[in-house]
Write a protein that holds these residues in place. Structure first.
Motif, PDB file in Angstrom:
ATOM      1  N   GLY A 140     -82.529 -47.969   6.861  1.00 39.02           N
ATOM      2  CA  GLY A 140     -82.438 -47.495   8.240  1.00 39.02           C
ATOM      3  C   GLY A 140     -83.727 -46.840   8.708  1.00 39.02           C
ATOM      4  O   GLY A 140     -84.179 -47.075   9.844  1.00 39.02           O
ATOM      5  N   LEU A 141     -84.341 -46.023   7.857  1.00 37.44           N
ATOM      6  CA  LEU A 141     -85.603 -45.394   8.223  1.00 37.44           C
ATOM      7  C   LEU A 141     -86.713 -46.420   8.385  1.00 37.44           C
ATOM      8  O   LEU A 141     -87.564 -46.300   9.282  1.00 37.44           O
ATOM      9  CB  LEU A 141     -85.997 -44.363   7.167  1.00 37.44           C
ATOM     10  CG  LEU A 141     -85.169 -43.074   7.131  1.00 37.44           C
ATOM     11  CD1 LEU A 141     -85.533 -42.247   5.905  1.00 37.44           C
ATOM     12  CD2 LEU A 141     -85.396 -42.261   8.397  1.00 37.44           C
ATOM     13  N   ALA A 142     -86.731 -47.424   7.528  1.00 38.31           N
ATOM     14  CA  ALA A 142     -87.760 -48.471   7.635  1.00 38.31           C
ATOM     15  C   ALA A 142     -87.637 -49.226   8.952  1.00 38.31           C
ATOM     16  O   ALA A 142     -88.652 -49.555   9.584  1.00 38.31           O
ATOM     17  CB  ALA A 142     -87.652 -49.426   6.452  1.00 38.31           C
ATOM     18  N   ILE A 143     -86.406 -49.502   9.376  1.00 43.72           N
ATOM     19  CA  ILE A 143     -86.214 -50.208  10.647  1.00 43.72           C
ATOM     20  C   ILE A 143     -86.664 -49.327  11.814  1.00 43.72           C
ATOM     21  O   ILE A 143     -87.345 -49.801  12.745  1.00 43.72           O
ATOM     22  CB  ILE A 143     -84.751 -50.626  10.800  1.00 43.72           C
ATOM     23  CG1 ILE A 143     -84.380 -51.656   9.731  1.00 43.72           C
ATOM     24  CG2 ILE A 143     -84.476 -51.194  12.188  1.00 43.72           C
ATOM     25  CD1 ILE A 143     -82.921 -52.043   9.725  1.00 43.72           C
ATOM     26  N   LEU A 144     -86.294 -48.051  11.779  1.00 46.09           N
ATOM     27  CA  LEU A 144     -86.654 -47.158  12.881  1.00 46.09           C
ATOM     28  C   LEU A 144     -88.154 -46.915  12.943  1.00 46.09           C
ATOM     29  O   LEU A 144     -88.760 -46.969  14.029  1.00 46.09           O
ATOM     30  CB  LEU A 144     -85.912 -45.832  12.727  1.00 46.09           C
ATOM     31  CG  LEU A 144     -84.389 -45.877  12.908  1.00 46.09           C
ATOM     32  CD1 LEU A 144     -83.785 -44.517  12.631  1.00 46.09           C
ATOM     33  CD2 LEU A 144     -84.038 -46.342  14.305  1.00 46.09           C
ATOM     34  N   LEU A 145     -88.789 -46.654  11.806  1.00 46.56           N
ATOM     35  CA  LEU A 145     -90.230 -46.412  11.799  1.00 46.56           C
ATOM     36  C   LEU A 145     -91.026 -47.687  12.044  1.00 46.56           C
ATOM     37  O   LEU A 145     -92.202 -47.612  12.411  1.00 46.56           O
ATOM     38  CB  LEU A 145     -90.651 -45.798  10.458  1.00 46.56           C
ATOM     39  CG  LEU A 145     -90.062 -44.408  10.160  1.00 46.56           C
ATOM     40  CD1 LEU A 145     -90.495 -43.932   8.784  1.00 46.56           C
ATOM     41  CD2 LEU A 145     -90.481 -43.399  11.219  1.00 46.56           C
ATOM     42  N   GLY A 146     -90.397 -48.833  11.869  1.00 40.29           N
ATOM     43  CA  GLY A 146     -91.091 -50.087  12.124  1.00 40.29           C
ATOM     44  C   GLY A 146     -91.376 -50.344  13.587  1.00 40.29           C
ATOM     45  O   GLY A 146     -92.208 -51.195  13.925  1.00 40.29           O
ATOM     46  N   PHE A 147     -90.691 -49.628  14.485  1.00 38.56           N
ATOM     47  CA  PHE A 147     -90.939 -49.790  15.914  1.00 38.56           C
ATOM     48  C   PHE A 147     -92.184 -49.030  16.384  1.00 38.56           C
ATOM     49  O   PHE A 147     -92.582 -49.163  17.540  1.00 38.56           O
ATOM     50  CB  PHE A 147     -89.727 -49.304  16.718  1.00 38.56           C
ATOM     51  CG  PHE A 147     -88.532 -50.205  16.610  1.00 38.56           C
ATOM     52  CD1 PHE A 147     -88.458 -51.369  17.350  1.00 38.56           C
ATOM     53  CD2 PHE A 147     -87.485 -49.882  15.767  1.00 38.56           C
ATOM     54  CE1 PHE A 147     -87.351 -52.199  17.254  1.00 38.56           C
ATOM     55  CE2 PHE A 147     -86.373 -50.709  15.660  1.00 38.56           C
ATOM     56  CZ  PHE A 147     -86.310 -51.873  16.407  1.00 38.56           C
ATOM     57  N   PRO A 201     -79.086 -51.385  13.919  1.00 37.14           N
ATOM     58  CA  PRO A 201     -77.820 -52.090  13.672  1.00 37.14           C
ATOM     59  C   PRO A 201     -77.442 -52.151  12.202  1.00 37.14           C
ATOM     60  O   PRO A 201     -76.259 -52.341  11.875  1.00 37.14           O
ATOM     61  CB  PRO A 201     -78.088 -53.488  14.235  1.00 37.14           C
ATOM     62  CG  PRO A 201     -79.568 -53.652  14.171  1.00 37.14           C
ATOM     63  CD  PRO A 201     -80.137 -52.294  14.415  1.00 37.14           C
ATOM     64  N   PHE A 202     -78.400 -52.004  11.300  1.00 30.88           N
ATOM     65  CA  PHE A 202     -78.083 -52.100   9.876  1.00 30.88           C
ATOM     66  C   PHE A 202     -77.162 -50.970   9.444  1.00 30.88           C
ATOM     67  O   PHE A 202     -76.182 -51.195   8.718  1.00 30.88           O
ATOM     68  CB  PHE A 202     -79.376 -52.074   9.050  1.00 30.88           C
ATOM     69  CG  PHE A 202     -79.139 -52.106   7.569  1.00 30.88           C
ATOM     70  CD1 PHE A 202     -78.833 -53.297   6.921  1.00 30.88           C
ATOM     71  CD2 PHE A 202     -79.210 -50.946   6.818  1.00 30.88           C
ATOM     72  CE1 PHE A 202     -78.609 -53.319   5.550  1.00 30.88           C
ATOM     73  CE2 PHE A 202     -78.985 -50.963   5.454  1.00 30.88           C
ATOM     74  CZ  PHE A 202     -78.688 -52.159   4.821  1.00 30.88           C
ATOM     75  N   SER A 203     -77.445 -49.742   9.870  1.00 34.68           N
ATOM     76  CA  SER A 203     -76.600 -48.606   9.500  1.00 34.68           C
ATOM     77  C   SER A 203     -75.198 -48.759  10.086  1.00 34.68           C
ATOM     78  O   SER A 203     -74.205 -48.411   9.443  1.00 34.68           O
ATOM     79  CB  SER A 203     -77.230 -47.298   9.984  1.00 34.68           C
ATOM     80  OG  SER A 203     -78.491 -47.103   9.375  1.00 34.68           O
ATOM     81  N   MET A 204     -75.121 -49.263  11.322  1.00 29.91           N
ATOM     82  CA  MET A 204     -73.815 -49.467  11.945  1.00 29.91           C
ATOM     83  C   MET A 204     -72.983 -50.484  11.156  1.00 29.91           C
ATOM     84  O   MET A 204     -71.810 -50.243  10.859  1.00 29.91           O
ATOM     85  CB  MET A 204     -73.990 -49.952  13.386  1.00 29.91           C
ATOM     86  CG  MET A 204     -72.681 -50.199  14.119  1.00 29.91           C
ATOM     87  SD  MET A 204     -72.875 -51.205  15.604  1.00 29.91           S
ATOM     88  CE  MET A 204     -73.188 -52.822  14.864  1.00 29.91           C
ATOM     89  N   ILE A 205     -73.603 -51.603  10.793  1.00 31.91           N
ATOM     90  CA  ILE A 205     -72.882 -52.633  10.042  1.00 31.91           C
ATOM     91  C   ILE A 205     -72.522 -52.132   8.643  1.00 31.91           C
ATOM     92  O   ILE A 205     -71.433 -52.410   8.127  1.00 31.91           O
ATOM     93  CB  ILE A 205     -73.728 -53.915   9.967  1.00 31.91           C
ATOM     94  CG1 ILE A 205     -73.924 -54.498  11.377  1.00 31.91           C
ATOM     95  CG2 ILE A 205     -73.076 -54.962   9.059  1.00 31.91           C
ATOM     96  CD1 ILE A 205     -74.849 -55.690  11.421  1.00 31.91           C
ATOM     97  N   ALA A 206     -73.429 -51.372   8.023  1.00 27.53           N
ATOM     98  CA  ALA A 206     -73.162 -50.841   6.677  1.00 27.53           C
ATOM     99  C   ALA A 206     -71.991 -49.882   6.675  1.00 27.53           C
ATOM    100  O   ALA A 206     -71.309 -49.734   5.655  1.00 27.53           O
ATOM    101  CB  ALA A 206     -74.412 -50.156   6.136  1.00 27.53           C
ATOM    102  N   LEU A 207     -71.733 -49.202   7.792  1.00 31.97           N
ATOM    103  CA  LEU A 207     -70.579 -48.307   7.877  1.00 31.97           C
ATOM    104  C   LEU A 207     -69.330 -49.051   8.322  1.00 31.97           C
ATOM    105  O   LEU A 207     -68.223 -48.783   7.827  1.00 31.97           O
ATOM    106  CB  LEU A 207     -70.880 -47.167   8.847  1.00 31.97           C
ATOM    107  CG  LEU A 207     -69.730 -46.189   9.121  1.00 31.97           C
ATOM    108  CD1 LEU A 207     -69.269 -45.509   7.835  1.00 31.97           C
ATOM    109  CD2 LEU A 207     -70.141 -45.148  10.141  1.00 31.97           C
TER     110      LEU A 207
END
Length: 284
Positions: A129-136, A209-215
């Motif tokens: 999740g952090l990698a996706i957010l910091l990737g922006f 979206p990854f964290s949402m799907i993972a939950l």
């Protein structure tokens, strides 16, 4: 007042367990801090300022102490979960019937692993999740994550995932005590699944979206298992004990011929009157 005193005693025991966990967290801060920050330190963005060392930012004077306190509180919340989960269950148990109390140990034995499983899942997906957010972030931007902000993110993730894994168990508990029949759950199955995805999208602190799907996916799987248990249990339950299979305007089947004394009186005929009882009533 008795219920309030019982609630007070349960809260005091739970708080004492949390305080003991916080003290242990302060003592073993260094290994706990290393474990908590591993999801972020595994990312290349954590070594922008120092190539061989994971770095965080501190802006306030009291941030260092607050970071120690949050790390200790996070450790105490997870370690003391068996204690405060038991206190919650022990407060609810006296209001149950005797045949419902026998499920106490089973529910408690499932509640603790489910909470820990949710917390573990939150820990293992934080790096993605952090990698996706910091990737922006643009190429010319330097990610400088604050320690307090990262700990708040990790703490919210652990609590949300841990509590969310308890919701299917709550459904089973309501079914066992006769409040939530399987027919009601099956009727609103699609809506429940939609609400789970909506809850996962709103509850997760990150917007990826990854964290949402993972939950959401584990919640749906646990919901399916809970529904299967409810289906099998309601199927074995006698129809006379459960009227959930009837429509709202359909009358339930009642035995009009049985009296309270165990004698049967034909339907439509008045019950025999004891002359001695009648005379006594008239005298009164």
């Amino acid at each position: 007042m008795a219920h309030l005193r019982e609630l007070r005693n349960r809260l005091v025991i739970a708080l004492l367990a949390l305080v003991a966990g916080i003290v242990v967290g302060f003592i073993f801060f260094d290994p706990i801090w290393t474990f908590v920050t591993d999801p972020y330190c595994d990312l290349p963005a954590s070594r922008v300022l120092r190539e061989e060392e994971c770095t965080f930012a501190i802006r306030g004077v009291f941030d260092a102490f607050l970071v120690n306190l949050k790390v200790a509180a996070m450790f105490a919340l997870v370690v003391s979960s068996p204690v405060w989960l038991y206190q919650i269950w022990a407060f609810v148990t006296p209001g149950l019937y005797r045949n419902e109390k026998r499920y106490s140990i089973s529910f408690l034995a499932l509640a603790i692993p489910l909470f820990l499983a949710g917390a573990a899942l939150a820990y293992f997906i934080m790096d993605t999740g952090l990698a996706i957010l910091l990737g922006f972030a643009p190429d010319n931007a330097v990610p400088l994550l604050e320690m307090d902000e990262y700990l708040s993110y990790a703490l919210v993730m652990i609590i949300i995932f841990g509590v969310s894994f308890e919701l299917p168990l709550l459904m089973v508990f309501l079914n066992v005590i006769g409040v939530l029949p399987h027919a009601t759950v099956a009727k609103h199955r699609r809506m429940v699944i939609f609400i789970m995805f909506l809850f996962a999208a709103l509850a997760t602190p990150s917007t990826d979206p990854f964290s949402m799907i993972a939950l959401a996916i584990p919640m749906v799987v646990l919901f399916a298992l809970a529904e299967g248990f409810m289906y099998l249990r309601d199927r074995r339950r006698p129809k006379g004990d459960d009227f959930s299979h009837l429509s709202d305007d359909e009358a339930s089947s009642l035995d009009d011929g049985a009296s309270s004394l165990g004698e049967t009186t034909p339907v439509g005929e008045p019950a025999p009157i004891d002359s001695r009882t009648a005379d006594t009533d008239l005298t009164r």
